[in-house]
Design an enzyme around this catalytic site. Structure first.
Site, short mmCIF file in Angstrom:
data_model
loop_
_atom_site.label_atom_id
_atom_site.label_comp_id
_atom_site.label_asym_id
_atom_site.label_seq_id
_atom_site.Cartn_x
_atom_site.Cartn_y
_atom_site.Cartn_z
N ARG B 269 0.87 -1.19 0.00
CA ARG B 269 0.00 0.00 0.00
C ARG B 269 0.89 1.23 0.00
NH1 ARG B 269 0.42 1.74 5.37
NH2 ARG B 269 0.07 0.01 6.80
N HIS B 273 -1.93 3.58 6.51
CA HIS B 273 -2.90 2.55 6.88
C HIS B 273 -4.32 3.07 6.74
CE1 HIS B 273 -5.27 -0.14 9.32
NE2 HIS B 273 -5.46 0.80 10.23
N TYR B 283 7.81 3.94 9.79
CA TYR B 283 8.15 2.51 9.73
C TYR B 283 8.56 2.01 8.35
CZ TYR B 283 3.13 2.48 8.43
OH TYR B 283 1.92 2.73 7.85
#
Lengths: 325, 371
Positions: B269, B273, B283
């Protein structure tokens, strides 16, 4: 009419609905060939086939999910959670999904699921078998919670639960499974959900109770009668929603009430019953409404359960406080 | 006396030999070239352009949704860019009678299955009218509890099996979802009953921020299906042809009574999120982002279609314009939805009569809300 134990009445209710509606399916752990660990489904697989009465893999959450999926294809699942202490393994399917199913699909997919499960103390089970967890599900909007106390009620209520268009938790007290027999009609009959039953009439005090405590309350009522008190025993039968009409009518007649439950004081639904009485009938009351319940510990080890569980003596003691207030 | 040589069992070797078999299935490489001619599903030109149209449309829907969310005109939104092949090509193998149980990121599939776009927007905004699934549309609303849809899919598939319906239950989760108990229970139940279900794991490498490596020691997520005794395949999730073919085959097996399949689609993706404050730079590195963007599902499919002479910039612009227009229209329709009332909520709680408490509350709120 036949004399039946509560477990026989429960089997008979499932047999009746499996016969009446081909969309009814019965499943759970060991419910097939074995007929259930308490024999609640005895003979049903043989009579209706493996397609309608079947075993599941050993996973409660999976059983709940299976029921949800089956409703989406038009079935009416009657699923068994082998012991209600295993509720925690399936709580998402029950409270997180089933209870919300109609709501989260805008009413498109209602969830006609009956969850049957044994519970209750006094039969020396290991941990997580006997706990009275009804308060947990009763506090979840979207669920109806039924707890019968007699074979006759069990059959009529279970048939109503299976016919209901919404999820119903049907809790079976293990101590009542074979404790006595009662005349039970062999044909189909229903007892409406949400309707209490006055198991004994009286005019001095109302005992509002359910499940196995109905019988302890009846014992207490008999003892109190010998002392000159006329005690009414209201068996809720459905603990969510409550039968407000019957509760309030009883309290308005007797002007005194206690609420009795096997669950711990902080659990169960006694507090809810007391609130409803206070909100709706405080001017009829001659005394505070007291509760008889188990202490707020974890359900005890089997050898100690009978000193922990509320019984007729506890009920008599509390009843007298209210009667002499 | 010659000693009979006993077969030496080596569990480590067993594990490795299983894991090695999970090679990634690919048909179209990053350059848009067919690298696995035997597996080419040979879709018609019309089908190929339709699949491309849906992927382009969804990329635009994603871009517009992100900006609408930033303007406060959309609510909960989980970005989809990068996952178009995984989402739309798997859905492309389905028929109308198949039932979809989506995760929260899987809105494009249910929209292309028939959910009107303005309803998807209402669902995102948190308006109950977005969830009133139209009659005859075989979907569930997106699942928020990770993995719950897997056990429910097993149930839908069991229902199809009992009814003799020639249809499949299709469900989606992510890499993180495979750590849930419900994931195992779902594939295990479906395998035990041999029901027509397809379980898709869209491995987009991160469960919010937790990298795939921290979820499990398993080398692939697809291999988890082996434990449940069901056919499982690892697919290049950026390759629409591979995703389509794997799903088509899974559906065919399911319809033929051969049971469920687990499909892991390896994808990425690009966005956060969700739009609720996730910051992927915490991250992920931009190097990783760039690495994956080179494998973009649209780029390679566009190249392939252009090479075939059935796609052009002009065509793509038409799709983009149409998408923008339809999104605008759908937002207008969503804006027109009435303000929600408590009495609306009470009415959708149950089918049939209301219990006393809700009936009393309905009376109270109906009166309050009529003022």
């Amino acid at each position: 009419m036949a004399q039946m134990t509560m477990i026989q009445a429960i089997t008979d209710a499932m047999r009746t609905e499996l016969k009446n509606d081909e969309n009814v399916l019965v499943f759970g752990e060991d419910v097939g060939v074995n007929g259930g660990v308490f024999r609640a489904t005895e003979g049903l697989q043989k009579e209706f086939g493996e397609d309608r009465v079947f075993d599941t893999p050993l996973a409660e959450s999976g059983i709940g999910g299976l029921a949800i999926g089956l409703t989406l294809t038009g079935f009416r699942p009657v699923m068994e959670i082998q012991f209600f202490g295993f509720l925690f393994e399936v709580i998402d399917s029950v409270s997180g999904q089933l209870a919300r199913q109609s709501f989260r699909t805008g009413g498109r997919f209602n969830a006609p699921v009956t969850i049957r499960s044994p519970f209750g103390g006094g039969v020396a089970t290991p941990e997580m078998h006997a706990d009275s967890l009804e308060g947990i599900v009763a506090s979840q909007p979207g669920l109806t919670v039924v707890i019968p106390s007699t074979p006759y009620d069990a059959k009529g209520l279970l048939i109503s639960a299976i016919k209901d268009e919404n999820p119903v938790i049907f809790l079976e007290h293990m101590k009542l499974y074979r404790s006595f027999r009662q005349e039970v009609p062999e044909e189909e009959y229903t007892i409406p959900l949400g309707k209490a039953d006055v198991k004994r009439e009286g005019k001095d005090l109302s005992i509002i109770t359910y499940g196995a405590m109905v019988h302890e309350s009846l014992k207490a009522a008999e003892a109190l009668e010998k002392e000159g008190y006329s005690v009414e025993v209201v068996d809720l039968r459905t603990i969510q929603p409550l039968d407000i009409e019957t509760i309030i009518a009883s309290v308005e007649k007797t002007n005194r009430a206690i609420v009795v439950q096997e669950a711990q004081k902080q659990a169960g639904i006694a507090a809810n019953v007391v609130s409803e009485i206070t909100e709706r009938a405080i001017l009829s009351l001659e005394a505070p409404v007291l509760r008889v319940a188990a202490p707020d510990t974890i359900y005890p080890f089997a050898q100690g359960e009978n000193t922990w569980l509320p019984d007729a003596n506890d009920i008599i003691e509390t009843a007298k406080k209210v009667l002499t207030f | 006396m010659a000693a009979k040589k006993e077969k030496q069992f080596n569990p480590v070797e067993t594990l490795h030999s299983i894991e090695e078999q999970f090679e990634m299935f690919q048909i179209l490489n990053e350059e848009g070239e067919i690298v696995n001619k035997d597996a080419d599903p040979n879709l018609s030109d019309e089908q190929l352009t339709e699949l491309m149209t849906r992927m382009v449309y969804t990329r635009i829907l994603d871009q517009r949704s992100i900006s609408l969310n930033r303007q406060g005109r959309l609510g909960f939104y989980a970005p989809t860019a990068g996952q178009e092949a995984s989402q739309l090509a798997s859905h492309f193998a389905l028929e109308k009678e198949d039932f979809i149980l989506p995760g929260y990121r899987d809105v494009p599939q249910i929209v292309f299955h028939g959910l009107p776009l303005h309803m998807a927007f209402l669902w995102s905004r948190g308006h109950y009218e977005g969830s009133i699934i139209p009659e005859g549309l075989n979907i569930f609303m997106p699942q928020i509890i990770i993995g719950a849809q897997y056990i429910q899919a097993a149930g839908v598939a069991l229902g199809f099996q009992k009814r003799g319906t020639k249809a499949v239950a299709m469900t989606y989760t992510g890499d993180g979802g495979t750590s849930q108990g419900d994931f195992y229970e779902g594939i295990n139940f479906a395998g035990a009953y041999r029901v027509p279900a397809i379980f898709v794991v869209q491995n987009n490498q991160y469960a919010i921020s937790t990298p795939r490596e921290l979820q499990t020691a398993a080398k692939t997520l697809a291999q988890k299906g082996i434990a449940a005794g069901i056919p499982s395949i690892l697919v290049d999730g950026m390759d629409a042809l591979a995703v389509y073919t794997a799903t088509r085959d899974a559906r065919e097996r399911a319809i033929n009574g051969e049971g469920p399949t687990l499909i892991e689609t390896m994808c990425y993706r690009y966005g956060p999120h969700t739009m609720a404050g996730d910051d992927p730079t915490r991250y992920r590195t931009s190097d990783t982002d760039n690495e994956w963007e080179k494998r973009d599902p649209l780029i390679r499919f566009r190249k392939y279609l252009e090479e075939k002479g059935i796609w052009s910039e002009e065509k793509e612009n038409e799709v983009i314009e149409r998408a923008k227009e339809e999104i605008k229209e759908a937002i207008k329709m969503a804006d027109a939805a009435p303000k929600q009332k408590v009495s609306d909520f009470i009415k959708i709680m149950y089918k049939g009569d209301l219990p006393y408490n809700l009936q009393e509350q309905l009376d109270t709120y109906t009166e309050k809300e009529s003022k």
